[in-house]
Design a protein around this motif. Sequence first.
Motif, PDB file in Angstrom:
ATOM      1  N   PRO A  18       0.814  -1.216   0.000  1.00  0.00           N
ATOM      2  CA  PRO A  18       0.000   0.000   0.000  1.00  0.00           C
ATOM      3  C   PRO A  18       0.853   1.275   0.000  1.00  0.00           C
ATOM      4  O   PRO A  18       1.994   1.277   0.489  1.00  0.00           O
ATOM      5  CB  PRO A  18      -0.795  -0.089   1.309  1.00  0.00           C
ATOM      6  CG  PRO A  18      -0.645  -1.479   1.795  1.00  0.00           C
ATOM      7  CD  PRO A  18       0.608  -2.027   1.200  1.00  0.00           C
ATOM      8  N   PRO A  19       0.301   2.371  -0.521  1.00  0.00           N
ATOM      9  CA  PRO A  19       1.028   3.641  -0.515  1.00  0.00           C
ATOM     10  C   PRO A  19       1.507   4.069   0.872  1.00  0.00           C
ATOM     11  O   PRO A  19       2.603   4.618   1.004  1.00  0.00           O
ATOM     12  CB  PRO A  19       0.007   4.642  -1.077  1.00  0.00           C
ATOM     13  CG  PRO A  19      -0.866   3.816  -1.951  1.00  0.00           C
ATOM     14  CD  PRO A  19      -0.977   2.489  -1.243  1.00  0.00           C
ATOM     15  N   SER A  20       0.716   3.794   1.900  1.00  0.00           N
ATOM     16  CA  SER A  20       1.123   4.187   3.259  1.00  0.00           C
ATOM     17  C   SER A  20       2.426   3.503   3.668  1.00  0.00           C
ATOM     18  O   SER A  20       3.253   4.100   4.363  1.00  0.00           O
ATOM     19  CB  SER A  20       0.016   3.872   4.265  1.00  0.00           C
ATOM     20  OG  SER A  20      -0.285   2.483   4.252  1.00  0.00           O
ATOM     21  N   THR A  21       2.629   2.277   3.222  1.00  0.00           N
ATOM     22  CA  THR A  21       3.852   1.543   3.547  1.00  0.00           C
ATOM     23  C   THR A  21       5.055   2.171   2.844  1.00  0.00           C
ATOM     24  O   THR A  21       6.117   2.341   3.443  1.00  0.00           O
ATOM     25  CB  THR A  21       3.711   0.061   3.141  1.00  0.00           C
ATOM     26  OG1 THR A  21       2.580  -0.486   3.828  1.00  0.00           O
ATOM     27  CG2 THR A  21       4.953  -0.732   3.483  1.00  0.00           C
ATOM     28  N   VAL A  22       4.879   2.532   1.585  1.00  0.00           N
ATOM     29  CA  VAL A  22       5.971   3.154   0.830  1.00  0.00           C
ATOM     30  C   VAL A  22       6.270   4.541   1.392  1.00  0.00           C
ATOM     31  O   VAL A  22       7.429   4.899   1.619  1.00  0.00           O
ATOM     32  CB  VAL A  22       5.640   3.227  -0.671  1.00  0.00           C
ATOM     33  CG1 VAL A  22       6.775   3.894  -1.439  1.00  0.00           C
ATOM     34  CG2 VAL A  22       5.360   1.837  -1.229  1.00  0.00           C
ATOM     35  N   ALA A  23       5.220   5.323   1.643  1.00  0.00           N
ATOM     36  CA  ALA A  23       5.412   6.683   2.168  1.00  0.00           C
ATOM     37  C   ALA A  23       6.142   6.655   3.505  1.00  0.00           C
ATOM     38  O   ALA A  23       6.968   7.529   3.786  1.00  0.00           O
ATOM     39  CB  ALA A  23       4.063   7.388   2.301  1.00  0.00           C
ATOM     40  N   ALA A  24       5.859   5.654   4.324  1.00  0.00           N
ATOM     41  CA  ALA A  24       6.507   5.553   5.630  1.00  0.00           C
ATOM     42  C   ALA A  24       8.025   5.408   5.497  1.00  0.00           C
ATOM     43  O   ALA A  24       8.774   5.852   6.371  1.00  0.00           O
ATOM     44  CB  ALA A  24       5.927   4.379   6.422  1.00  0.00           C
ATOM     45  N   ALA A  25       8.483   4.817   4.399  1.00  0.00           N
ATOM     46  CA  ALA A  25       9.926   4.650   4.190  1.00  0.00           C
ATOM     47  C   ALA A  25      10.629   5.985   3.994  1.00  0.00           C
ATOM     48  O   ALA A  25      11.840   6.081   4.191  1.00  0.00           O
ATOM     49  CB  ALA A  25      10.175   3.751   2.982  1.00  0.00           C
ATOM     50  N   PHE A  26       9.879   7.021   3.610  1.00  0.00           N
ATOM     51  CA  PHE A  26      10.456   8.347   3.388  1.00  0.00           C
ATOM     52  C   PHE A  26      10.094   9.342   4.484  1.00  0.00           C
ATOM     53  O   PHE A  26      10.590  10.461   4.482  1.00  0.00           O
ATOM     54  CB  PHE A  26       9.996   8.901   2.032  1.00  0.00           C
ATOM     55  CG  PHE A  26      10.462   8.084   0.878  1.00  0.00           C
ATOM     56  CD1 PHE A  26      11.774   8.157   0.439  1.00  0.00           C
ATOM     57  CD2 PHE A  26       9.599   7.213   0.234  1.00  0.00           C
ATOM     58  CE1 PHE A  26      12.213   7.389  -0.621  1.00  0.00           C
ATOM     59  CE2 PHE A  26      10.029   6.443  -0.837  1.00  0.00           C
ATOM     60  CZ  PHE A  26      11.337   6.529  -1.263  1.00  0.00           C
ATOM     61  N   ALA A  27       9.240   8.956   5.412  1.00  0.00           N
ATOM     62  CA  ALA A  27       8.737   9.882   6.433  1.00  0.00           C
ATOM     63  C   ALA A  27       9.790  10.262   7.478  1.00  0.00           C
ATOM     64  O   ALA A  27       9.782  11.388   7.977  1.00  0.00           O
ATOM     65  CB  ALA A  27       7.513   9.290   7.125  1.00  0.00           C
ATOM     66  N   ASP A  28      10.677   9.352   7.797  1.00  0.00           N
ATOM     67  CA  ASP A  28      11.678   9.602   8.826  1.00  0.00           C
ATOM     68  C   ASP A  28      12.878  10.346   8.231  1.00  0.00           C
ATOM     69  O   ASP A  28      13.581   9.793   7.381  1.00  0.00           O
ATOM     70  CB  ASP A  28      12.140   8.279   9.432  1.00  0.00           C
ATOM     71  CG  ASP A  28      13.118   8.456  10.579  1.00  0.00           C
ATOM     72  OD1 ASP A  28      13.534   9.601  10.865  1.00  0.00           O
ATOM     73  OD2 ASP A  28      13.473   7.435  11.190  1.00  0.00           O
ATOM     74  N   PRO A  29      13.119  11.577   8.664  1.00  0.00           N
ATOM     75  CA  PRO A  29      14.254  12.342   8.122  1.00  0.00           C
ATOM     76  C   PRO A  29      15.606  11.635   8.252  1.00  0.00           C
ATOM     77  O   PRO A  29      16.507  11.885   7.462  1.00  0.00           O
ATOM     78  CB  PRO A  29      14.238  13.642   8.939  1.00  0.00           C
ATOM     79  CG  PRO A  29      12.822  13.787   9.375  1.00  0.00           C
ATOM     80  CD  PRO A  29      12.329  12.367   9.601  1.00  0.00           C
TER      81      PRO A  29
END
Length: 137
Positions: A18-29
């Motif tokens: 899901p998109p939420s899983t992919v987005a989470a990979a970029f959420a943490d600076p």
Amino acid sequence: MPAVPAIDLVDETFLAVPPSTVAAAFADPRSWSRYWPDLVLKVYRDRGDEGMRWTVRGALVGTMEVWCEAMLDGTLLHYFLRATPADTAGNPLDLPPRQLAREYDARARAAKSIALGLKDALEDGRQPGVPPSVVSG
């Protein structure tokens, strides 16, 4: 920065998550320096599950974006980089065509490496069309 960035790179990779899983990979600076060690990123638009947009400085000056588009049973990860190589003071460099081509190629390969690394880690063996609960380890 010049009106037209010297590097205008687009990449797309399908991930069966899901998109939420992919987005989470970029959420943490903290992950950004792993993906782009020579760049300093500043978020100018956090789009949640749809991705992020940054301004870029360091080895490049410009903008970068990851867009997580829901598609079929997963996510089409779009990567956009619009930037110009810069000197250590952040001033845009006017590189000779061959050197600019090498820089573009290196950035394109790095983008695909990030996407395929995420694909391998996040899918954990899942094939498109196969529900996550059916995946065997």
